[in-house]
Enzyme design. Structure first.
Site, PDB file in Angstrom:
ATOM      1  N   ASN A  19      -3.087 -50.358  30.832  1.00 26.53           N
ATOM      2  CA  ASN A  19      -3.505 -51.747  30.553  1.00 26.53           C
ATOM      3  C   ASN A  19      -4.265 -51.835  29.240  1.00 26.53           C
ATOM      4  O   ASN A  19      -4.078 -52.780  28.469  1.00 26.53           O
ATOM      5  CB  ASN A  19      -4.346 -52.296  31.709  1.00 26.53           C
ATOM      6  CG  ASN A  19      -3.475 -52.771  32.846  1.00 26.53           C
ATOM      7  OD1 ASN A  19      -2.828 -53.802  32.740  1.00 26.53           O
ATOM      8  ND2 ASN A  19      -3.426 -51.991  33.915  1.00 26.53           N
ATOM      9  N   MET A  95     -12.649 -47.214  37.902  1.00 28.32           N
ATOM     10  CA  MET A  95     -12.702 -47.040  39.351  1.00 28.32           C
ATOM     11  C   MET A  95     -14.125 -46.828  39.869  1.00 28.32           C
ATOM     12  O   MET A  95     -14.383 -45.937  40.670  1.00 28.32           O
ATOM     13  CB  MET A  95     -11.786 -45.865  39.759  1.00 28.32           C
ATOM     14  CG  MET A  95     -10.340 -46.080  39.382  1.00 28.32           C
ATOM     15  SD  MET A  95      -9.642 -47.622  40.030  1.00 28.32           S
ATOM     16  CE  MET A  95      -9.477 -47.180  41.751  1.00 28.32           C
ATOM     17  N   LEU A  98     -19.558 -51.746  39.888  1.00 25.31           N
ATOM     18  CA  LEU A  98     -20.712 -51.927  39.000  1.00 25.31           C
ATOM     19  C   LEU A  98     -21.871 -52.582  39.755  1.00 25.31           C
ATOM     20  O   LEU A  98     -21.665 -53.458  40.596  1.00 25.31           O
ATOM     21  CB  LEU A  98     -20.296 -52.785  37.806  1.00 25.31           C
ATOM     22  CG  LEU A  98     -19.319 -52.058  36.874  1.00 25.31           C
ATOM     23  CD1 LEU A  98     -18.584 -53.042  35.975  1.00 25.31           C
ATOM     24  CD2 LEU A  98     -20.034 -51.005  36.038  1.00 25.31           C
ATOM     25  N   ASN A 112     -11.833 -58.195  34.985  1.00 31.24           N
ATOM     26  CA  ASN A 112     -11.174 -57.077  35.655  1.00 31.24           C
ATOM     27  C   ASN A 112      -9.737 -57.469  35.981  1.00 31.24           C
ATOM     28  O   ASN A 112      -9.426 -58.651  36.116  1.00 31.24           O
ATOM     29  CB  ASN A 112     -11.925 -56.772  36.961  1.00 31.24           C
ATOM     30  CG  ASN A 112     -11.326 -55.596  37.711  1.00 31.24           C
ATOM     31  OD1 ASN A 112     -10.972 -54.581  37.112  1.00 31.24           O
ATOM     32  ND2 ASN A 112     -11.204 -55.728  39.020  1.00 31.24           N
ATOM     33  N   HIS A 114      -6.836 -56.771  38.910  1.00 32.58           N
ATOM     34  CA  HIS A 114      -6.740 -56.257  40.276  1.00 32.58           C
ATOM     35  C   HIS A 114      -5.305 -56.412  40.778  1.00 32.58           C
ATOM     36  O   HIS A 114      -4.704 -57.482  40.627  1.00 32.58           O
ATOM     37  CB  HIS A 114      -7.703 -57.041  41.180  1.00 32.58           C
ATOM     38  CG  HIS A 114      -7.666 -56.555  42.592  1.00 32.58           C
ATOM     39  ND1 HIS A 114      -8.291 -55.391  42.990  1.00 32.58           N
ATOM     40  CD2 HIS A 114      -7.046 -57.057  43.694  1.00 32.58           C
ATOM     41  CE1 HIS A 114      -8.071 -55.210  44.280  1.00 32.58           C
ATOM     42  NE2 HIS A 114      -7.310 -56.196  44.736  1.00 32.58           N
ATOM     43  N   SER A 141      -3.956 -60.032  39.509  1.00 30.19           N
ATOM     44  CA  SER A 141      -4.893 -61.095  39.125  1.00 30.19           C
ATOM     45  C   SER A 141      -5.865 -60.563  38.089  1.00 30.19           C
ATOM     46  O   SER A 141      -6.358 -59.435  38.207  1.00 30.19           O
ATOM     47  CB  SER A 141      -5.730 -61.545  40.333  1.00 30.19           C
ATOM     48  OG  SER A 141      -4.933 -61.843  41.453  1.00 30.19           O
ATOM     49  N   THR A 146     -18.089 -60.558  39.319  1.00 27.77           N
ATOM     50  CA  THR A 146     -19.388 -61.005  39.819  1.00 27.77           C
ATOM     51  C   THR A 146     -19.911 -59.911  40.751  1.00 27.77           C
ATOM     52  O   THR A 146     -19.248 -58.889  40.950  1.00 27.77           O
ATOM     53  CB  THR A 146     -19.246 -62.334  40.594  1.00 27.77           C
ATOM     54  OG1 THR A 146     -18.314 -62.127  41.660  1.00 27.77           O
ATOM     55  CG2 THR A 146     -18.775 -63.457  39.691  1.00 27.77           C
ATOM     56  N   ASP A 150     -14.261 -58.156  43.618  1.00 25.40           N
ATOM     57  CA  ASP A 150     -12.962 -58.835  43.448  1.00 25.40           C
ATOM     58  C   ASP A 150     -13.017 -60.322  43.825  1.00 25.40           C
ATOM     59  O   ASP A 150     -12.031 -60.880  44.310  1.00 25.40           O
ATOM     60  CB  ASP A 150     -11.871 -58.137  44.287  1.00 25.40           C
ATOM     61  CG  ASP A 150     -11.641 -56.700  43.846  1.00 25.40           C
ATOM     62  OD1 ASP A 150     -11.853 -56.401  42.664  1.00 25.40           O
ATOM     63  OD2 ASP A 150     -11.249 -55.873  44.706  1.00 25.40           O
ATOM     64  N   GLU A 179       1.025 -56.595  35.021  1.00 21.48           N
ATOM     65  CA  GLU A 179      -0.345 -56.499  34.493  1.00 21.48           C
ATOM     66  C   GLU A 179      -0.341 -56.426  32.972  1.00 21.48           C
ATOM     67  O   GLU A 179      -1.186 -57.031  32.314  1.00 21.48           O
ATOM     68  CB  GLU A 179      -1.046 -55.265  35.070  1.00 21.48           C
ATOM     69  CG  GLU A 179      -1.355 -55.390  36.550  1.00 21.48           C
ATOM     70  CD  GLU A 179      -2.063 -54.173  37.108  1.00 21.48           C
ATOM     71  OE1 GLU A 179      -2.700 -54.300  38.151  1.00 21.48           O
ATOM     72  OE2 GLU A 179      -1.978 -53.077  36.509  1.00 21.48           O
TER      73      GLU A 179
END
Ligand code: GRF
Length: 196
Positions: A19, A95, A98, A112, A114, A141, A146, A150, A179
């Site tokens: 990505n 991975m 946070l 991010n 997902h 997505s 936050t 996810d 993605e």
């Protein structure tokens, strides 16, 4: 940032970095007005580091120390990132979860990707879980990060129809391709919003 300055990105990875590569390719092709000022991996063996070196992008490894609390690790991440003053922090297969410390420090600036049609299938092992549930569709997505896993505001999604002969492995490949299209697009949408 001035109105047409490239968006300054810091990218966090843990593995293959495909990505990250898709984002860099979009930048190289002048399809995305951004610049990656730093790539960070939490693993020294991440192939994404080789990709970054080949692309001439500054990269570093921030390796978790044994028994180190999450907040201390995240403080080290903050210290590595801060000098680059990014407009956006892009999690691309990073991975690690946070901590609130990190999320609050960079509030509204962390995104991010997902591999599911959020809010469905948060967490890990999404391809097998959608197959086990007999779903007809799957997807990927891009969302803001936050403190809840996810769950942040979604920026863009891509949806595919699951074939009867799909396996977790074929789904992973198909989702990866999606993605690589939507992550650069999501960043461009953010750039457009900032300029609006
Ligand atoms: C992607 O499938 C992404 O959805 C998930 O981790 C994977 C990273 O792949 N968060 P890569 O390292 O970018 O190839």
């Amino acid at each position: 940032m001035s109105n047409d300055a490239p968006l300054n990105l810091v990218v966090l990875i843990s593995g293959e970095g495909s990505n990250f590569q898709a984002i860099q390719d979009a930048i190289d092709a002048s399809k995305l007005n951004a610049h990656i000022s730093l790539l960070i991996s939490n693993r020294a063996d991440a192939n994404g580091l080789n990709r970054a070196r080949r692309a001439g992008i500054d990269c570093t490894v921030v390796k978790p120390l044994k028994g180190q609390p999450r907040s201390e690790y995240d403080q080290r991440l903050i210290e590595a990132i801060e000098p680059h003053a990014p407009d956006l922090i892009v999690l691309a297969g990073f991975m690690r979860i946070l901590s609130p410390l990190f999320i609050q420090h960079f509030s509204g600036k962390v995104i991010n990707i997902h591999p599911s049609l959020l809010p469905a299938y948060k967490g890990l092992d999404t391809h097998q879980r959608v197959l086990d549930a007999g779903e007809k569709h799957h997807g990927a997505s891009v969302h803001y990060v936050t403190e809840e896993l996810d769950a942040g505001e979604r920026i863009i999604q891509s949806r595919i129809t699951i074939d009867t002969n799909d396996t977790a492995s074929t789904l992973q490949q198909r989702i990866h391709q999606e993605e690589h299209v939507i992550y650069p697009r999501a960043i461009q949408l953010i750039i457009d919003q900032k300029r609006a």
